[in-house]
Design a protein around this motif. Structure first.
Motif, PDB file in Angstrom:
ATOM      1  N   ASN A   1      84.456  10.483 -33.547  1.00 33.73           N
ATOM      2  CA  ASN A   1      85.116   9.195 -34.309  1.00 33.73           C
ATOM      3  C   ASN A   1      85.673   9.728 -34.700  1.00 33.73           C
ATOM      4  O   ASN A   1      87.044  10.804 -35.051  1.00 33.73           O
ATOM      5  N   LEU A   2      87.539   9.449 -32.986  1.00 38.47           N
ATOM      6  CA  LEU A   2      88.282   9.721 -33.502  1.00 38.47           C
ATOM      7  C   LEU A   2      89.192   9.494 -34.065  1.00 38.47           C
ATOM      8  O   LEU A   2      90.290  10.115 -35.358  1.00 38.47           O
ATOM      9  N   LYS A   3      89.276   8.436 -35.415  1.00 37.64           N
ATOM     10  CA  LYS A   3      89.758   8.232 -36.749  1.00 37.64           C
ATOM     11  C   LYS A   3      89.697   9.313 -37.790  1.00 37.64           C
ATOM     12  O   LYS A   3      90.880   9.117 -37.936  1.00 37.64           O
ATOM     13  N   SER A   4      88.777   9.628 -37.249  1.00 36.11           N
ATOM     14  CA  SER A   4      88.712  11.443 -38.134  1.00 36.11           C
ATOM     15  C   SER A   4      89.424  12.082 -38.538  1.00 36.11           C
ATOM     16  O   SER A   4      89.803  12.695 -38.444  1.00 36.11           O
ATOM     17  N   VAL A   5      90.014  12.238 -37.427  1.00 39.05           N
ATOM     18  CA  VAL A   5      91.094  13.458 -36.168  1.00 39.05           C
ATOM     19  C   VAL A   5      92.243  12.998 -35.732  1.00 39.05           C
ATOM     20  O   VAL A   5      92.814  13.082 -34.772  1.00 39.05           O
ATOM     21  N   GLU A   6      92.678  11.802 -36.504  1.00 37.25           N
ATOM     22  CA  GLU A   6      94.624  10.875 -36.359  1.00 37.25           C
ATOM     23  C   GLU A   6      95.594  11.781 -36.538  1.00 37.25           C
ATOM     24  O   GLU A   6      96.166  12.220 -35.385  1.00 37.25           O
ATOM     25  N   SER A   7      95.840  12.817 -36.974  1.00 39.20           N
ATOM     26  CA  SER A   7      96.423  13.851 -37.424  1.00 39.20           C
ATOM     27  C   SER A   7      96.096  15.078 -38.238  1.00 39.20           C
ATOM     28  O   SER A   7      95.687  14.934 -39.319  1.00 39.20           O
ATOM     29  N   LEU A   8      96.238  16.195 -37.356  1.00 41.32           N
ATOM     30  CA  LEU A   8      96.039  17.538 -37.543  1.00 41.32           C
ATOM     31  C   LEU A   8      97.316  18.225 -37.965  1.00 41.32           C
ATOM     32  O   LEU A   8      97.960  18.465 -37.311  1.00 41.32           O
ATOM     33  N   ARG A   9      97.269  19.027 -39.310  1.00 42.71           N
ATOM     34  CA  ARG A   9      98.677  20.000 -39.122  1.00 42.71           C
ATOM     35  C   ARG A   9      98.351  21.657 -38.969  1.00 42.71           C
ATOM     36  O   ARG A   9      97.694  21.652 -39.621  1.00 42.71           O
ATOM     37  N   VAL A  10      98.815  22.092 -38.029  1.00 43.87           N
ATOM     38  CA  VAL A  10      98.386  23.240 -37.727  1.00 43.87           C
ATOM     39  C   VAL A  10      99.807  24.217 -37.909  1.00 43.87           C
ATOM     40  O   VAL A  10     100.372  23.867 -37.745  1.00 43.87           O
TER      41      VAL A  10
ATOM     42  N   ARG B   1      88.806  24.377 -35.753  1.00 42.57           N
ATOM     43  CA  ARG B   1      88.254  24.680 -37.587  1.00 42.57           C
ATOM     44  C   ARG B   1      88.709  23.437 -37.765  1.00 42.57           C
ATOM     45  O   ARG B   1      88.201  23.280 -38.454  1.00 42.57           O
ATOM     46  N   LEU B   2      89.825  22.714 -37.701  1.00 43.92           N
ATOM     47  CA  LEU B   2      90.555  22.138 -38.510  1.00 43.92           C
ATOM     48  C   LEU B   2      89.704  20.653 -38.045  1.00 43.92           C
ATOM     49  O   LEU B   2      90.020  19.695 -39.597  1.00 43.92           O
ATOM     50  N   ALA B   3      89.692  20.491 -37.401  1.00 41.95           N
ATOM     51  CA  ALA B   3      88.632  18.987 -36.631  1.00 41.95           C
ATOM     52  C   ALA B   3      87.835  18.783 -37.362  1.00 41.95           C
ATOM     53  O   ALA B   3      87.011  17.940 -38.035  1.00 41.95           O
ATOM     54  N   VAL B   4      86.591  19.998 -37.085  1.00 40.54           N
ATOM     55  CA  VAL B   4      85.199  19.972 -37.948  1.00 40.54           C
ATOM     56  C   VAL B   4      85.143  19.438 -39.535  1.00 40.54           C
ATOM     57  O   VAL B   4      84.593  18.965 -39.690  1.00 40.54           O
ATOM     58  N   LYS B   5      86.882  20.244 -40.391  1.00 34.65           N
ATOM     59  CA  LYS B   5      86.657  20.090 -41.569  1.00 34.65           C
ATOM     60  C   LYS B   5      86.866  18.189 -41.725  1.00 34.65           C
ATOM     61  O   LYS B   5      86.633  17.557 -42.492  1.00 34.65           O
ATOM     62  N   LYS B   6      87.732  17.759 -40.978  1.00 38.45           N
ATOM     63  CA  LYS B   6      88.662  16.360 -40.623  1.00 38.45           C
ATOM     64  C   LYS B   6      87.235  16.068 -40.841  1.00 38.45           C
ATOM     65  O   LYS B   6      87.070  14.837 -41.164  1.00 38.45           O
ATOM     66  N   MET B   7      86.585  15.445 -39.708  1.00 39.52           N
ATOM     67  CA  MET B   7      85.346  14.894 -39.534  1.00 39.52           C
ATOM     68  C   MET B   7      84.348  14.845 -40.325  1.00 39.52           C
ATOM     69  O   MET B   7      83.742  13.692 -40.600  1.00 39.52           O
ATOM     70  N   ALA B   8      84.717  16.198 -41.104  1.00 39.08           N
ATOM     71  CA  ALA B   8      83.563  16.328 -42.383  1.00 39.08           C
ATOM     72  C   ALA B   8      83.682  15.425 -43.762  1.00 39.08           C
ATOM     73  O   ALA B   8      83.047  14.741 -44.391  1.00 39.08           O
ATOM     74  N   GLU B   9      84.936  15.188 -43.483  1.00 41.28           N
ATOM     75  CA  GLU B   9      85.888  14.698 -44.672  1.00 41.28           C
ATOM     76  C   GLU B   9      85.394  13.710 -44.747  1.00 41.28           C
ATOM     77  O   GLU B   9      85.349  12.636 -45.672  1.00 41.28           O
ATOM     78  N   TYR B  10      85.775  12.844 -43.388  1.00 41.62           N
ATOM     79  CA  TYR B  10      85.753  11.463 -42.988  1.00 41.62           C
ATOM     80  C   TYR B  10      84.417  11.034 -42.853  1.00 41.62           C
ATOM     81  O   TYR B  10      84.103   9.816 -43.491  1.00 41.62           O
ATOM     82  N   GLY B  11      83.479  11.965 -42.664  1.00 41.08           N
ATOM     83  CA  GLY B  11      81.889  11.570 -43.478  1.00 41.08           C
ATOM     84  C   GLY B  11      81.646  11.521 -44.310  1.00 41.08           C
ATOM     85  O   GLY B  11      80.534  10.254 -44.671  1.00 41.08           O
ATOM     86  N   LEU B  12      82.119  11.832 -45.419  1.00 38.63           N
ATOM     87  CA  LEU B  12      81.818  11.945 -46.259  1.00 38.63           C
ATOM     88  C   LEU B  12      82.384  10.705 -47.169  1.00 38.63           C
ATOM     89  O   LEU B  12      82.166  10.076 -48.130  1.00 38.63           O
ATOM     90  N   ARG B  13      83.972  10.254 -46.839  1.00 34.36           N
ATOM     91  CA  ARG B  13      83.900   9.177 -47.303  1.00 34.36           C
ATOM     92  C   ARG B  13      84.066   8.144 -46.723  1.00 34.36           C
ATOM     93  O   ARG B  13      83.273   6.833 -47.406  1.00 34.36           O
ATOM     94  N   ALA B  14      83.543   8.141 -45.617  1.00 31.61           N
ATOM     95  CA  ALA B  14      82.773   7.108 -45.100  1.00 31.61           C
ATOM     96  C   ALA B  14      81.182   6.793 -45.483  1.00 31.61           C
ATOM     97  O   ALA B  14      81.017   5.391 -46.220  1.00 31.61           O
ATOM     98  N   ALA B  15      80.374   7.789 -46.173  1.00 32.53           N
ATOM     99  CA  ALA B  15      79.175   7.343 -46.633  1.00 32.53           C
ATOM    100  C   ALA B  15      79.274   7.139 -48.369  1.00 32.53           C
ATOM    101  O   ALA B  15      78.604   5.935 -48.602  1.00 32.53           O
ATOM    102  N   ALA B  16      80.208   7.330 -48.971  1.00 29.15           N
ATOM    103  CA  ALA B  16      80.906   6.741 -50.240  1.00 29.15           C
ATOM    104  C   ALA B  16      81.047   5.465 -50.234  1.00 29.15           C
ATOM    105  O   ALA B  16      80.879   5.411 -51.444  1.00 29.15           O
TER     106      ALA B  16
END
Length: 473
Positions: free
Chosen positions: A309-318, A372-387
Motif C-alpha cells: 500500500n503506497l499510502k503506508s510509505v508516503e513520506s520517509l525521512r532518511v 529498512r524504513l519502508a518495512v517499518k512504515k508498512m508494519a506501522e500502517y498495517g497495525l493502525r489499519a488493523a486497530a
C-alpha cells in the motif's frame, strides 16, 4: 485507564521528537574535547579524553579507538606504542568485522549501531603510519613488510569493486610511498614497479589527476629514474615521451636525501543530513523511492509488490551522513635548505577522497536505509489499519502502531563516524642533503600570506631518510 492511554498515545509523538533531537548528537560532537586537544597539540589530555569517552569505548567503535590512539601516539613521537595500536587495528581488519548479528543490527536499528569497519582510504593510512613508525625505530625490515601489505590492501580493494575504474580501487599515494620504501631498501626493481603502478593510476584519467591530485612531477621523475637505474631504457624513453619531459640521471647526493611529508589540516567531519522520499509504483509494477530532487532508487522488496500500500510509505525521512570540510589554517608551504628552494607537491587529498568515496556509495547505502524504513512504515500502517478495521478501536494494536512509529523515529540515525584526526592532505618533497648537518626550513603560509618557519636538523648520511611534519589547525 482509557484517558491515560489516550493521553500517552497523543503525547508519544512529542516524547519521540524530544528523544530524537537528544539522540542526534554526531560522533564529532561526542568527542569534542578530544579533538580540541588534538588540534591544540595537547596530546596527553587528548589521550585521557579518548580513554574516558563512553562512545568510542563501545566495542563497536574499537577500530576507531585504536586508529585514534595510534595517531596520537605517533604525534607524540611514541612510535612503538603507536604501532601497538595500529597492529591491533590491523588484526581487527584481518579477522573481519562483519557478521550476521552485525548485519541484523544494521537492518533493525541503523548503521551507526553497527561495528565500524573503516573507510577504504583509512586502511591504507594505517600502513603509512606503521611504516614511518618502523623507520623511526630503525626497523627497516618491518617497514618493508608494510610496503608489501600495501600491495595486498590494493588487491583487496580491487577485488571489492572488480577493479572498476570509476571506483576507489587503489591508492596512488600508497603506491608512491611503497616505491620510496623499496628504494630506501635499495630494491630499485620493486621501487620502479611501485612508481609505475602509481603513475598508471593517474594516466587512466585524461587530465592525469586522481581524486583531486594532479600527478606530481616527482613521481614522473621517479618512474623514469628507476627505469634507467634498472636498465629499462625502452620504458624510460616511453615515459619521457608520455610525460613530455627529458630526464638526466645525476649522481646521488653525497649526503643522501630527505623525503619530507607535510600533513596539513584535518580530515572532514561527518554530520547528519535529512532526506525525504516517497514510494511510487511504475507502470510495470516496479517500486521506486523518489525525492524532490529527482533521485530514484529501486525498492528490492522480497514480498508481494502488488500488495504494498503506497499510502503506508508516503513520506520517509532518511538520516544520511554528509561530510563537512575543515578549512586548514595553512594554505601552502615550501622547503628551504642549503640555499635551495624546493616546492612541496600534493600527493594525497584525503578531503577529496572522503567526499568522493561517500558519493560513490550513496545510492547503494540509501537503498538499504530506505528498504529498512519502508518495512517499518508498512508494519506501522498495517497495525493502525488493523486497530480500526471493524469500526472499533483496538487499544493494543493502536499502541503497537504508535510503538513502531516511535521505534522508527528514534532508531533512525546516520553513521557519522570516521577517523577525523587524519590530515586533510599530504604533500611531499625530495630534499637533497649535504654530508653532515643540514638545516631544513619548512616555510608555511596562511590565507593572509603570513609566513612561519619550522626548522629541523637532518644529519646527511648518504641514505634516504623520512620525516613527516603535521600542522593540525
Amino acid at each position: 485507564m482509557i484517558n491515560i492511554r489516550t493521553r500517552f498515545f497523543r503525547a508519544s509523538p512529542v516524547i519521540g521528537v524530544m528523544l530524537f533531537l537528544f539522540g542526534c548528537t554526531t560522533y564529532n560532537q561526542s568527542l569534542t574535547s578530544y579533538y580540541k586537544n588534538v588540534y591544540a597539540g595537547n596530546y596527553p589530555q587528548a589521550e585521557k579524553d579518548l580513554d574516558n569517552n563512553g562512545l568510542i569505548q563501545k566495542p563497536r567503535n574499537k577500530l576507531l579507538y585504536l586508529m585514534e590512539k595510534g595517531r596520537v601516539a605517533h604525534l607524540r613521537g611514541e612510535y612503538e606504542s603507536s604501532n601497538k595500536y595500529f597492529n591491533n587495528a590491523d588484526q581487527l581488519l584481518d579477522s573481519g568485522l562483519s557478521g550476521a548479528a552485525d548485519a541484523a543490527v544494521g537492518l533493525l536499528l541503523n548503521s551507526m549501531s553497527q561495528t565500524y569497519k573503516g573507510e577504504d582510504f583509512e586502511k591504507f593510512m594505517i600502513h603509512y603510519y606503521k611504516a614511518l613508525n618502523y623507520l623511526y625505530l630503525n626497523n627497516t625490515e618491518d617497514a618493508i613488510v608494510e610496503a608489501r601489505r600495501i600491495t595486498l590492501q590494493a588487491q583487496d580493494q580491487g577485488d571489492k569493486f572488480n577493479n572498476k575504474d570509476n571506483r576507489y580501487s587503489n591508492d596512488a599515494f600508497a603506491l608512491m610511498f611503497q616505491g620510496m620504501l623499496y628504494e630506501r631498501n635499495n630494491d630499485v626493481n620493486n621501487a620502479f614497479i611501485s612508481y609505475r603502478n602509481a603513475a598508471e593510476i593517474y594516466l587512466k584519467n585524461p587530465d592525469q589527476t586522481y581524486y583531486g591530485t594532479p600527478m606530481p612531477m616527482g613521481l614522473k621523475e621517479d618512474v623514469i629514474r628507476t627505469a634507467m637505474l634498472n636498465g629499462f631504457t625502452t620504458e624510460a624513453d616511453q615515459f619521457e615521451k608520455t610525460f613530455g619531459i627529458q630526464y638526466t640521471l645525476n649522481k646521488p647526493n653525497e649526503g643522501g636525501e630527505l623525503i619530507l611529508f607535510w600533513e596539513n589540516g584535518l580530515a572532514p567531519v561527518k554530520t547528519q543530513e535529512d532526506l525525504f522520499f516517497s514510494l511510487v509504483r511504475h507502470s510495470d509494477g516496479g517500486l521506486f523511492f523518489v525525492n524532490g530532487a529527482g533521485l530514484e532508487i529501486p525498492f528490492n522488496y522480497s514480498g508481494d509488490r502488488n500488495r504494498v500500500n503506497l499510502k503506508s510509505v508516503e513520506s520517509l525521512r532518511v538520516a544520511f551522513p554528509k561530510y563537512i570540510a575543515q578549512t586548514p589554517y595553512y594554505l601552502s608551504a615550501d622547503i628551504s635548505v642549503n640555499n635551495q628552494q624546493i616546492p612541496l607537491e600534493k600527493a594525497e587529498d584525503i578531503n577529496e577522497l572522503a567526499f568522493k568515496t561517500l558519493q560513490q556509495r550513496t545510492l547503494k547505502e540509501l537503498g538499504k536505509v530506505l528498504a529498512r524504513l519502508a518495512v517499518k512504515k508498512m508494519a506501522e500502517y498495517g497495525l493502525r489499519a488493523a486497530a480500526t478495521s471493524d469500526g472499533k478501536t483496538n487499544g493494543v494494536l493502536e499502541g503497537l502502531g504508535y510503538g513502531v512509529q516511535l521505534y522508527s523515529l528514534l532508531s533512525e540515525k546516520a553513521d557519522t563516524r570516521n577517523w577525523q584526526s587524519l590530515p586533510s592532505s599530504i604533500s611531499y618533497a625530495r630534499v637533497p642533503l649535504q654530508k653532515g648537518v643540514n638545516k631544513v626550513n619548512i616555510v608555511l603560509k596562511n590565507a593572509q600570506g603570513v609566513a612561519e618557519t619550522k626548522t629541523i636538523e637532518i644529519q646527511g648520511n648518504g641514505s634516504i631518510q623520512f620525516y613527516n611534519y603535521a600542522t593540525l589547525r
